[in-house]
Enzyme design. Sequence first.
Site, PDB file in Angstrom:
ATOM      1  CG  HIS A   7      -5.653  -2.159   8.752  1.00 56.99           C
ATOM      2  ND1 HIS A   7      -5.576  -0.802   8.935  1.00 56.99           N
ATOM      3  CD2 HIS A   7      -4.411  -2.619   9.052  1.00 56.99           C
ATOM      4  CE1 HIS A   7      -4.349  -0.481   9.299  1.00 56.99           C
ATOM      5  NE2 HIS A   7      -3.622  -1.562   9.380  1.00 56.99           N
ATOM      6  CD  GLU A  56      -8.190   1.250   7.669  1.00 54.52           C
ATOM      7  OE1 GLU A  56      -8.236   0.329   8.504  1.00 54.52           O
ATOM      8  OE2 GLU A  56      -7.452   2.249   7.788  1.00 54.52           O
ATOM      9  CG  ASN A  77      -8.384  -1.333  12.023  1.00 55.44           C
ATOM     10  OD1 ASN A  77      -7.513  -2.065  11.543  1.00 55.44           O
ATOM     11  ND2 ASN A  77      -8.786  -0.217  11.418  1.00 55.44           N
ATOM     12  CG  ASP A 128      -0.302  -0.461   2.494  1.00 54.22           C
ATOM     13  OD1 ASP A 128       0.935  -0.396   2.590  1.00 54.22           O
ATOM     14  OD2 ASP A 128      -1.025  -0.856   3.419  1.00 54.22           O
TER      15      ASP A 128
HETATM   16  P1  PGA Z   1       2.018  -2.121  12.900  1.00 48.18           P
HETATM   17  O1  PGA Z   1       0.962  -1.972  11.752  1.00 48.18           O
HETATM   18  O2  PGA Z   1       3.019  -3.129  12.431  1.00 48.18           O
HETATM   19  O3  PGA Z   1       2.622  -0.757  13.019  1.00 48.18           O
HETATM   20  O4  PGA Z   1       1.300  -2.551  14.118  1.00 48.18           O
HETATM   21  C1  PGA Z   1       0.449  -3.125  11.194  1.00 48.18           C
HETATM   22  C2  PGA Z   1      -0.560  -2.744  10.153  1.00 48.18           C
HETATM   23  O5  PGA Z   1      -1.239  -1.724  10.332  1.00 48.18           O
HETATM   24  O6  PGA Z   1      -0.713  -3.498   9.178  1.00 48.18           O
END
Ligand code: PGA
Length: 245
Positions: A138, A143, A136, A67
């Site tokens: 995602h 999302e 969350n 992304d």
């Molecule tokens: P993080 O993010 O490794 O900073 O926890 C993971 C993500 O949002 O895919």
Amino acid sequence: MIIRTFETPDETAAAVAQRVVRALAEKPALVVGLPTGQTPIATYAELRRRHAAGEVDFARATTFNLDEFAGIPPSHPGSFRMFMERHLFQGINLAPARTHFLDGTAPDLDVECERYEAAIGAAGGIDLLLAGIGANGHIGFNEPGDTLSARTHRVALAASTRRHNAALFGGDPADVPREALSMGIGTMLKAGAIVLVATGAHKAACIERAVHGPVTTRLPASFLQLHRHVELYLDAAAASRLGPR
Ligand code: PGA
């Protein structure tokens, strides 16, 4: 799903790096999907260390990042391209032409998403997709919501995701782009193998739901249940709600 658990985040990162090293040894022209975020930083540091030790060669590998933010140029310090330069690409022998990113400043973002799909196809598809998971649920920037897009697409970022990425933009969530481009869930599910990495107690609930809960657009990572080869690399804290196995 294959679930591998390790005591600490560092042990988890070393094991994920070993997984990548092994995949590259088996197939030097590996096509890899790459995540950003806090979680992969230790894995990327380990890959740089192992490359410096002569243990892994990226010369024939190809990468596609999952992304990218919309509206900021690749040279912006908050871009995921710059993140990858800092944390991985500067320390390994991957040819720049073989690293692929979505361009959040493309004149037509929908066309840009289709270009990315075509580029992945032209590379022969992704062999090994590394992914993180947001608290969350995602994956990539897919999302939670009422719907999910199968293909690479534009996304409106959740407020929690913008807060989580604020450090890349000087600390103020208001400065984080509202939109991003992300591989779709269907794009990810076409990968030959998916390695999902999560560490920390704040990931335990979403890991539990991703593994044991229903497949739902409310928790995009739950769609990984539909893939035939998913490996979860978890530290003890992230695995703490999975129960005895
Ligand atoms: P993080 O993010 O490794 O900073 O926890 C993971 C993500 O949002 O895919």
